[in-house]
Design a protein around this motif. Sequence first.
Motif, short mmCIF file in Angstrom:
data_model
loop_
_atom_site.label_atom_id
_atom_site.label_comp_id
_atom_site.label_asym_id
_atom_site.label_seq_id
_atom_site.Cartn_x
_atom_site.Cartn_y
_atom_site.Cartn_z
N ASP A 75 0.85 -1.19 0.00
CA ASP A 75 0.00 0.00 0.00
C ASP A 75 0.89 1.24 0.00
O ASP A 75 1.42 1.63 1.04
CB ASP A 75 -0.93 0.01 1.22
N ALA A 76 1.06 1.84 -1.17
CA ALA A 76 1.85 3.06 -1.31
C ALA A 76 1.36 3.77 -2.56
O ALA A 76 1.54 3.26 -3.66
CB ALA A 76 3.34 2.74 -1.43
N LEU A 77 0.68 4.90 -2.38
CA LEU A 77 0.08 5.62 -3.51
C LEU A 77 -0.88 4.72 -4.27
O LEU A 77 -0.89 4.69 -5.50
CB LEU A 77 1.17 6.15 -4.45
N GLY A 78 -1.68 3.96 -3.55
CA GLY A 78 -2.58 2.97 -4.14
C GLY A 78 -2.08 1.59 -3.79
O GLY A 78 -0.98 1.43 -3.26
N ARG A 79 -2.88 0.59 -4.06
CA ARG A 79 -2.51 -0.79 -3.72
C ARG A 79 -1.86 -1.47 -4.92
O ARG A 79 -2.35 -1.40 -6.03
CB ARG A 79 -3.72 -1.58 -3.28
N SER A 80 -0.77 -2.15 -4.65
CA SER A 80 -0.12 -2.98 -5.65
C SER A 80 -0.14 -4.41 -5.15
O SER A 80 -0.03 -4.66 -3.95
CB SER A 80 1.33 -2.54 -5.86
N GLU A 81 -0.31 -5.32 -6.08
CA GLU A 81 -0.34 -6.74 -5.72
C GLU A 81 0.61 -7.49 -6.64
O GLU A 81 0.57 -7.33 -7.86
CB GLU A 81 -1.76 -7.29 -5.87
N ALA A 82 1.46 -8.28 -6.04
CA ALA A 82 2.36 -9.18 -6.77
C ALA A 82 1.89 -10.59 -6.45
O ALA A 82 1.97 -11.03 -5.31
CB ALA A 82 3.80 -8.97 -6.33
N ARG A 83 1.37 -11.25 -7.46
CA ARG A 83 0.84 -12.60 -7.27
C ARG A 83 1.75 -13.58 -8.01
O ARG A 83 1.97 -13.47 -9.21
CB ARG A 83 -0.58 -12.67 -7.82
N GLU A 84 2.30 -14.52 -7.25
CA GLU A 84 3.12 -15.55 -7.87
C GLU A 84 2.22 -16.42 -8.74
O GLU A 84 1.12 -16.80 -8.33
CB GLU A 84 3.78 -16.41 -6.79
N THR A 85 2.68 -16.74 -9.93
CA THR A 85 1.92 -17.66 -10.78
C THR A 85 2.31 -19.09 -10.39
O THR A 85 3.07 -19.29 -9.44
CB THR A 85 2.23 -17.41 -12.27
N GLY A 86 1.83 -20.04 -11.11
CA GLY A 86 2.19 -21.43 -10.85
C GLY A 86 3.62 -21.76 -11.23
O GLY A 86 4.06 -22.90 -11.06
N TRP A 92 2.58 -12.03 -11.53
CA TRP A 92 1.57 -11.18 -12.17
C TRP A 92 1.41 -9.98 -11.24
O TRP A 92 0.97 -10.11 -10.11
CB TRP A 92 0.26 -11.94 -12.30
N ILE A 93 1.80 -8.81 -11.72
CA ILE A 93 1.81 -7.59 -10.91
C ILE A 93 0.69 -6.66 -11.36
O ILE A 93 0.55 -6.39 -12.55
CB ILE A 93 3.16 -6.84 -11.05
N THR A 94 -0.08 -6.16 -10.40
CA THR A 94 -1.14 -5.19 -10.69
C THR A 94 -0.95 -3.99 -9.77
O THR A 94 -0.84 -4.15 -8.56
CB THR A 94 -2.54 -5.81 -10.45
N HIS A 95 -0.91 -2.80 -10.37
CA HIS A 95 -0.82 -1.55 -9.61
C HIS A 95 -2.13 -0.79 -9.77
O HIS A 95 -2.62 -0.64 -10.89
CB HIS A 95 0.33 -0.67 -10.12
N ARG A 96 -2.68 -0.32 -8.65
CA ARG A 96 -3.94 0.42 -8.68
C ARG A 96 -3.74 1.81 -8.09
O ARG A 96 -2.96 1.99 -7.17
CB ARG A 96 -5.01 -0.33 -7.90
N ALA A 97 -4.50 2.77 -8.62
CA ALA A 97 -4.52 4.12 -8.08
C ALA A 97 -5.29 4.09 -6.76
O ALA A 97 -5.97 3.10 -6.45
CB ALA A 97 -5.20 5.06 -9.07
N ASP A 99 -8.03 5.26 -6.05
CA ASP A 99 -9.46 5.02 -6.28
C ASP A 99 -9.75 3.57 -6.70
O ASP A 99 -10.89 3.21 -6.96
CB ASP A 99 -10.02 6.00 -7.30
N GLY A 100 -8.72 2.73 -6.79
CA GLY A 100 -8.90 1.32 -7.14
C GLY A 100 -8.76 1.01 -8.61
O GLY A 100 -8.74 -0.15 -9.02
N MET A 101 -8.64 2.04 -9.44
CA MET A 101 -8.51 1.84 -10.88
C MET A 101 -7.14 1.24 -11.21
O MET A 101 -6.11 1.70 -10.70
CB MET A 101 -8.69 3.17 -11.60
N THR A 102 -7.11 0.22 -12.07
CA THR A 102 -5.85 -0.39 -12.47
C THR A 102 -5.07 0.58 -13.36
O THR A 102 -5.60 1.05 -14.36
CB THR A 102 -6.09 -1.71 -13.23
N VAL A 103 -3.84 0.88 -12.96
CA VAL A 103 -3.01 1.81 -13.73
C VAL A 103 -1.85 1.12 -14.43
O VAL A 103 -1.28 1.66 -15.38
CB VAL A 103 -2.49 2.98 -12.85
N ALA A 104 -1.49 -0.07 -13.98
CA ALA A 104 -0.42 -0.83 -14.63
C ALA A 104 -0.61 -2.30 -14.31
O ALA A 104 -1.07 -2.66 -13.22
CB ALA A 104 0.95 -0.35 -14.16
#
Length: 141
Positions: A75-86, A92-97, A99-104
């Motif tokens: 949690d830094a300037l929005g939530r980012s999640e790094a999910r290990e794949t199989g 698989w990395i997702t960065h959100r603003a 407001d929850g909108m996916t930005v990257a």
Amino acid sequence: MKLQDIPVSAMPTSNADTPSAFTPALLTEIADCLAGLLERGTRGVIDLRSLPMSRSDRSDLTDALGQGEVTIQVDALGRSEARETGYAGVWWITHRAPDGMTVAEHIEIAAVPQIVPAHPDDMNRALERLRASGEPGDALQ
């Protein structure tokens, strides 16, 4: 004959039964990146938002990569999640603003995702706080 004299008709097509070449091609690129990580220590990043992915492509890729054992949230300037794949080393990395909108969104090939290690500036500030505190417990307040 003029261009407007040429008869043109649009026919709807259905690709529902046609497998996309997108996922196998991307898996090949991921495998090449993973080989580069193992052989030369080179990290790899594939920007998913820059690719012309359909919902079906995204679903196929998600299914093909599977789910690993580790999920990291930052949690830094929005939530980012790094999910290990199989596949170990494929994240698989997702960065959100805020407001929850996916930005990257990207696939990162690395032992540890880039967002996880502490930044040297943050560690320097932590060191200053620790050294400035009279008691070790004071630094945490």
